[in-house]
Design a protein around this motif. Structure first.
Motif, PDB file in Angstrom:
ATOM      1  N   THR A   1      31.834  -0.486 -23.597  1.00  0.00           N
ATOM      2  CA  THR A   1      30.470  -0.482 -24.112  1.00  0.00           C
ATOM      3  C   THR A   1      29.519  -0.221 -22.953  1.00  0.00           C
ATOM      4  O   THR A   1      29.952  -0.139 -21.789  1.00  0.00           O
ATOM      5  N   GLU A   2      28.237  -0.123 -23.231  1.00  0.00           N
ATOM      6  CA  GLU A   2      27.254   0.019 -22.142  1.00  0.00           C
ATOM      7  C   GLU A   2      27.324  -1.180 -21.209  1.00  0.00           C
ATOM      8  O   GLU A   2      27.266  -1.031 -19.990  1.00  0.00           O
ATOM      9  N   THR A   3      27.472  -2.374 -21.791  1.00  0.00           N
ATOM     10  CA  THR A   3      27.619  -3.585 -20.958  1.00  0.00           C
ATOM     11  C   THR A   3      28.891  -3.498 -20.133  1.00  0.00           C
ATOM     12  O   THR A   3      28.894  -3.818 -18.939  1.00  0.00           O
ATOM     13  N   GLY A   4      29.969  -3.050 -20.757  1.00  0.00           N
ATOM     14  CA  GLY A   4      31.243  -2.900 -20.047  1.00  0.00           C
ATOM     15  C   GLY A   4      31.138  -1.906 -18.904  1.00  0.00           C
ATOM     16  O   GLY A   4      31.685  -2.128 -17.818  1.00  0.00           O
ATOM     17  N   ARG A   5      30.427  -0.820 -19.147  1.00  0.00           N
ATOM     18  CA  ARG A   5      30.223   0.183 -18.087  1.00  0.00           C
ATOM     19  C   ARG A   5      29.417  -0.426 -16.938  1.00  0.00           C
ATOM     20  O   ARG A   5      29.729  -0.223 -15.767  1.00  0.00           O
ATOM     21  N   SER A   6      28.381  -1.166 -17.277  1.00  0.00           N
ATOM     22  CA  SER A   6      27.533  -1.801 -16.254  1.00  0.00           C
ATOM     23  C   SER A   6      28.339  -2.810 -15.420  1.00  0.00           C
ATOM     24  O   SER A   6      28.248  -2.844 -14.187  1.00  0.00           O
ATOM     25  N   VAL A   7      29.154  -3.620 -16.103  1.00  0.00           N
ATOM     26  CA  VAL A   7      29.971  -4.627 -15.410  1.00  0.00           C
ATOM     27  C   VAL A   7      31.020  -3.954 -14.527  1.00  0.00           C
ATOM     28  O   VAL A   7      31.219  -4.357 -13.372  1.00  0.00           O
TER      29      VAL A   7
ATOM     30  N   ARG B   1      38.217   1.674 -19.105  1.00  0.00           N
ATOM     31  CA  ARG B   1      37.098   2.430 -18.537  1.00  0.00           C
ATOM     32  C   ARG B   1      37.572   3.677 -17.768  1.00  0.00           C
ATOM     33  O   ARG B   1      36.826   4.648 -17.606  1.00  0.00           O
TER      34      ARG B   1
ATOM     35  N   CYS C   1      29.834 -10.944 -13.355  1.00  0.00           N
ATOM     36  CA  CYS C   1      29.783 -11.131 -14.803  1.00  0.00           C
ATOM     37  C   CYS C   1      30.081 -12.594 -15.132  1.00  0.00           C
ATOM     38  O   CYS C   1      30.958 -13.198 -14.513  1.00  0.00           O
TER      39      CYS C   1
ATOM     40  N   GLY D   1      31.879  -8.342 -25.542  1.00  0.00           N
ATOM     41  CA  GLY D   1      30.982  -7.197 -25.612  1.00  0.00           C
ATOM     42  C   GLY D   1      31.214  -6.158 -24.524  1.00  0.00           C
ATOM     43  O   GLY D   1      30.346  -5.322 -24.260  1.00  0.00           O
ATOM     44  N   LEU D   2      32.391  -6.183 -23.897  1.00  0.00           N
ATOM     45  CA  LEU D   2      32.691  -5.260 -22.802  1.00  0.00           C
ATOM     46  C   LEU D   2      33.387  -3.983 -23.275  1.00  0.00           C
ATOM     47  O   LEU D   2      33.276  -2.944 -22.623  1.00  0.00           O
TER      48      LEU D   2
END
Length: 195
Positions: free
Chosen positions: A135-141, A83, A67, A117-118
């Protein structure tokens, strides 16, 4: 016993350090290791400090590899706890899970993660009732972080002799020592308020 005349300046006031019974002023002696027990405790604490610093550097480096957001090890800890279990959490719950009471620093970390935005908030506008979730970005990271962690650390640890047995014993011991530090902190606070 000689009384020290050293004064410490703090916030414009001069305070004299409280005298502790049994303190000896030997040339070359270390104030945290005056007895054999204190020496062993100091060695343990330095190992703990080095472990904690290495751990937080590792978390920051692992996240930086997946990230572009510059986060500290503390920030990464907050992100992973938010998370955890994919359940939204209040700030007080995050603090409890991380054994932290520094609410302003936790608030700073959550604001930083939100700006990146995480994580995002849900629920009430009341600070106490606000919950944080990835967030979706946080989940992806965090998924990318977990994958890099799995590819990096477990193989190294599994190469250590008796890793599983030793880590279980060390973990139990660290939990016990953690509770002793909490108890000692309570004693220190009560002493601070004694005349």
């Amino acid at each position: 016993m000689k009384k020290t005349k050293t004064a410490v300046k703090r916030a414009g006031k001069v305070t004299k350090p409280k005298q502790q019974q049994g303190a000896t002023d030997r040339p070359g002696s270390w104030h945290l290791a005056r007895t054999e027990t204190e020496r062993r405790l100091s060695e343990f604490e330095f190992r703990l400090e080095r472990l904690a610093q290495a751990y937080y550097r590792w978390k920051a480096a692992c996240l930086a590899a997946v990230c572009d957001v510059p986060l500290t090890g503390d920030d990464v800890a907050v992100l992973n706890v938010v998370r955890m279990g994919d359940e939204p959490k209040r700030l007080s719950e995050i603090g409890q899970l991380l054994n932290r009471v520094d609410v302003p620093n936790l608030q700073y970390a959550t604001r930083k993660l939100m700006r990146a935005g995480l994580i995002e908030t849900e629920g009430s506008s009341s600070r106490k009732e606000t919950r944080y979730r990835a967030t979706e970005t946080g989940r992806s990271v965090t998924e990318a972080y977990a994958s890099l962690r799995a590819a990096t650390l477990p193989p190294m640890l599994e190469a250590l002799e008796s890793w599983a047995t030793k880590s279980a014993a060390a973990g139990s011991h660290l939990e016990l020592v953690s509770s002793l530090y909490a108890q000692a902190a309570q004693v220190a606070i009560t002493r601070r308020h004694q005349p």
